[in-house]
Write a protein that holds these residues in place. Structure first.
Motif, short mmCIF file in Angstrom:
data_model
loop_
_atom_site.label_atom_id
_atom_site.label_comp_id
_atom_site.label_asym_id
_atom_site.label_seq_id
_atom_site.Cartn_x
_atom_site.Cartn_y
_atom_site.Cartn_z
N ILE B 576 0.85 -1.18 0.00
CA ILE B 576 0.00 0.00 0.00
C ILE B 576 0.90 1.23 0.00
N PRO B 577 0.62 2.20 -0.87
CA PRO B 577 1.51 3.37 -0.92
C PRO B 577 1.51 4.14 0.39
N GLU B 578 2.62 4.84 0.61
CA GLU B 578 2.75 5.65 1.82
C GLU B 578 2.42 7.09 1.44
N VAL B 579 1.87 7.81 2.39
CA VAL B 579 1.43 9.18 2.11
C VAL B 579 2.36 10.17 2.78
N HIS B 580 2.71 11.24 2.05
CA HIS B 580 3.65 12.21 2.58
C HIS B 580 3.10 13.62 2.66
N ARG B 581 1.93 13.86 2.11
CA ARG B 581 1.43 15.23 2.07
C ARG B 581 -0.08 15.22 2.05
N TRP B 582 -0.68 16.42 2.14
CA TRP B 582 -2.14 16.49 2.09
C TRP B 582 -2.63 16.22 0.68
N ALA B 583 -3.95 16.24 0.49
CA ALA B 583 -4.51 15.77 -0.77
C ALA B 583 -4.66 16.87 -1.81
N TYR B 584 -4.20 18.08 -1.50
CA TYR B 584 -4.55 19.18 -2.41
C TYR B 584 -3.36 19.99 -2.89
N ASP B 585 -2.25 19.29 -3.23
CA ASP B 585 -1.10 20.02 -3.77
C ASP B 585 -1.25 20.20 -5.27
N TYR B 586 -2.08 21.16 -5.67
CA TYR B 586 -2.24 21.49 -7.08
C TYR B 586 -1.55 22.82 -7.34
#
Lengths: 190, 607
Positions: B576-586
């Motif tokens: 399962i991928p690991e998460v490093h940041r919030w969901a809204y880096d656009y």
């Protein structure tokens, strides 16, 4: 691998246990709804109260005892004292069934006193419904205990995972506490 | 890496059912048709089951509204085709009063519960929660499967009530006693009502099982690095939805239990001093209170409108941000306002009861609490608009529906301020103003949220796209149609046109609206036809749609787009991928988007 898993396990609650706690919150809301309905209805004309049968005091003692035995069963399981665990879980299930039987007997006493469902509804009708629903939740607990009972006596399945025992004991304590709340609620309000 | 692997897979789960899933991957356990498509425990398949069941109900519920709109629009005409569909319920092609009320009741019940609760949060909570938080499946896939099958059984029972001799329940979707408690009150109150209660009880069980799972999955099964504040807003919204459902549906169930005793055991919880015209008898019941039922019903009923609306809000936030290529404006404010709405949802139920004989002083408290909801709602609207502001907008069908949702939410929300005031509500209650208000803000807006979700996540669900031309026609006709139908109804309601009348033509005061009603009925039929086109598009595209060739077709940051185009059971073939940041880096540091899985670069600017 498994030991490593356990050692790196974060101090987080098991999802099934958490699910049970949320389910308990949900059940609490149901009984909160019913007891609030009782309070609202109690202020309306035509309300009648009821004398609580002595038998309910005895059933309270029985369910309290069963809570003690389920806790001891959990302790025995964790200490891998399986013989004691089997005995205690049997005791708990028997006490649970005894509780349900006593509730039904108390309902029958009330019914024989002429407290039926007809006419103007007072505390008595609420008592049947609220205590009856509580008894159904105890039945659910007894079924869970019976499943564990069968598992404990089956020679083929070796069970080292305490989660299901913990789940059952948590639920059992919950229905016990729920009963105490409901019983005190009725004693206080009548 | 072995240590990493252990951490990735949420070890505490691995000791139970995760092991089982991993086996699936290794052996490629052959799944039979039954375990894959029918009694599936895969959250994605369960989501599709909810969606398709919900769509069938949506068509039926919509068809009911077309039939009763025919009556409202053309009360003086007869339609022989109706007799062919409804038989004796439409003798001579004119719908009977009983059938009219039954259809109105079932339209409400079906759309509120079976489509916009089961079909909406059942679909997207199941589909998105594990994929977006990085879990292999729900906390308990088995309970999840049971949740669908309770929903299915509830659907069958509800559907069967159309085929009993006395017809389905006809006392309004709120099922107020005495109509719902006395079998002699109307034909629909007989077997139809028993089936209605049974179906609803099963539905409550389904949504409790689902809700329990959603909550414990979101709180316990997030992948490494996915802290609560890194969750996409969809998950926050679905989480609060589940909390609302778990705490309010049981109260409805207690109300139904007392109702059952009033119906069948002779108790008087809700009944008092009733003389039955149909049987010429005075009933022995006394001391009961119909308002008690209303309290119990609306204690669910009001959270229910947020159960319907919050998932739509969450998906709209996500789709707006993705397709504006801009971070969502005010992430924490969005979460906070969802939380505030969830809390307030439990404190405003009596605003549905201002004219029911509720104590007026109590009413004033509920007015205040109700108007408070305007604050979090306004925060959300402001944040959606500022997310769009100077964005690099891509008008995908999902995006159009998201923008449409914001528009409808504003229009419908504003009339809520009228109705929240008890003084105005006394005039407007039980008029078409109320109908117009809740259809726009809760009904159509949530449908728009649902369409937005379907168009946006269809590529993830089926590995194909929906047809765009049909999607644009669907959007514009539905958008314009929704306003043409419901906007004029506000005026009719302000003029006092009451709800639930079979035929307005015998009232001089409402005759002025007969042309308007014809117009609305016509538009309703056109909009319904376009929904059928959408259904066609949906099923056609499952098999023949344009194939998705890239893993991340919308250039989105969230985890579901890191899974394979057609993910198997377990979602990610490897770890399962690991998460490093919030969901809204656009649009950050000159990059169009940065996926959540990308580690934070030390030189990166702060968001």
């Amino acid at each position: 691998m498994i030991t490593e898993v356990v050692s790196t396990q974060r101090k987080k609650i098991h999802p099934h246990k958490f699910t049970l706690w949320v389910a308990i919150a949900s059940i609490i809301m149901m009984f909160a709804g019913l007891t609030s309905a009782y309070i609202v209805k109690g202020s309306l004309p035509g309300w009648s109260t009821v004398e609580i049968p002595q038998l309910f005091y005895y059933s309270t003692a029985v369910i309290l005892l069963s809570s003690v035995s389920v806790q001891m069963a959990l302790k025995a399981f964790k200490e891998r004292n399986m013989a004691l665990y089997r005995q205690l879980i049997t005791v708990t299930a028997v006490l649970g069934i005894g509780f349900i039987v006593m509730q039904v007997l108390a309902f029958m006493q009330l019914w024989d006193r002429g407290l039926t469902m007809e006419g103007s509804s007072g505390a008595g009708q609420f008592l049947y419904i609220i205590f009856g629903l509580h008894a159904l939740h105890v039945v659910g607990g007894v079924i869970a205990l019976l499943v564990m009972f069968i598992k404990a006596f089956s020679s083929r399945i070796r069970n080292y995972d305490p989660v299901s025992v913990e789940l059952a004991s948590t639920y059992w304590h919950f229905v016990d506490l729920l009963w105490i709340y409901l019983f005190i609620f009725f004693i206080m309000s009548i | 890496m072995s240590d990493g692997a252990v951490l990735h897979g949420h070890p505490e789960v691995r000791t139970t059912h995760e092991v089982h899933h991993d086996e699936h991957h290794v052996h490629h356990h052959q799944e039979t048709f039954i375990t894959k498509y029918v009694f599936s425990q895969d959250h994605k398949m369960i989501a599709k089951q909810f969606l398709i069941t919900g769509m069938i109900w949506g068509v039926l519920g919509g068809l009911m509204s077309v039939i009763f709109r025919l009556q409202i629009g053309y009360p003086d005409q007869s339609f022989p085709i109706l007799e062919q569909i409804l038989g004796r319920w439409a003798k001579g092609g004119k719908i009977t009063a009983d059938a009219y009320y039954a259809l109105v009741t079932m339209h409400g019940t079906v759309l509120v519960f079976f489509v916009l609760t089961g079909g909406l949060s059942g679909t997207f909570a199941n589909f998105l929660i594990p994929l977006q938080i990085g879990a292999r499946d729900m906390a308990s896939p088995f309970l999840n499967m049971l949740s669908y099958w309770f929903f299915f059984t509830a659907s069958i029972v509800m559907l069967s009530s159309f085929f009993v001799q006395t017809g389905p329940f006809s006392g309004g979707w709120t099922a107020y006693p005495p109509l719902s408690a006395l079998g002699d009150a109307s034909p629909g109150s007989k077997t139809g009502m028993d089936l209605w209660i049974t179906a609803m009880a099963l539905f409550v069980v389904s949504s409790l099982l689902g809700g329990l799972n959603y909550i414990s999955t979101v709180l316990n099964m997030r992948t490494k690095g996915m802290s609560m504040t890194r969750l996409p807003l969809t998950i926050w919204a679905l989480f609060f939805t589940a909390v609302l459902g778990v705490l309010s549906f049981p109260v409805l169930l207690s109300g139904f239990i007392l109702l059952l005793f009033d119906r069948h055991a002779g108790t008087s919880f809700y009944l008092s001093d009733i003389y039955m015209a149909s049987t010429q008898q005075a009933l022995p019941n006394e001391g009961g209170s119909a308002i008690l039922f209303q309290h119990l019903f609306w204690f669910l009923g009001h959270p229910e409108v947020y159960i319907i609306l919050l998932p739509a809000m969450g998906m709209v936030s996500e789709v707006l941000s993705t397709n504006s290529r801009k971070p969502i404006f005010g992430y924490m404010a969005m979460v906070g306002s969802l939380f505030a709405i969830a809390i307030l949802a439990f404190l405003v139920w009596a605003h549905h009861m201002f004219v029911s004989g509720l104590n007026p002083f109590l009413g004033s408290v509920f007015v205040l609490l109700t108007l408070l909801i305007a604050i979090p709602s306004a925060i959300k609207v402001f944040n959606w608009i500022t997310t769009l502001w100077r964005g690099n907008i891509r008008f995908t069908p999902g995006m159009l529906f998201a923008i449409g949702f914001v528009s409808l939410f504003i229009s419908g929300g504003l009339t809520g301020i009228f109705l929240g005031n008890s003084t105005l509500d006394i005039h407007l209650h039980d008029t078409y103003f109320v109908v117009a208000h809740f259809h726009i803000v809760m009904g159509v807006a949530s449908f728009f949220g649902m369409f937005c979700g379907i168009y946006h996540w269809f590529p993830k669900m089926y590995g194909r796209y929906l047809n765009n031309t049909m999607a644009y026609i669907h959007f514009w006709v539905t958008m314009i149609g929704a306003y043409l139908i419901f906007w004029p109804l506000h005026y009719a309601g302000l003029a006092g046109m009451p709800r639930r009348y079979l035929d307005y033509s015998s009232w001089e005061s409402f005759n002025q609206f007969s042309d308007l009603n014809k117009f609305i009925s016509t538009v309703a039929m056109i909009v319904f036809a376009v929904q059928l086109m959408f259904i066609f598009n949906f099923f056609y595209s499952i098999f023949k749609g344009r194939k998705v060739v890239t893993q991340n077709p919308w250039g989105s940051t969230t985890l579901e787009w890191t899974a394979p185009i057609r993910p198997g059971h377990g979602n990610w073939p490897g770890e399962i991928p690991e998460v490093h940041r919030w969901a809204y880096d656009y649009g950050k540091d000159g990059r169009e988007f940065i996926p959540q899985t990308e580690p934070v670069n030390p030189d990166e600017s702060k968001h």
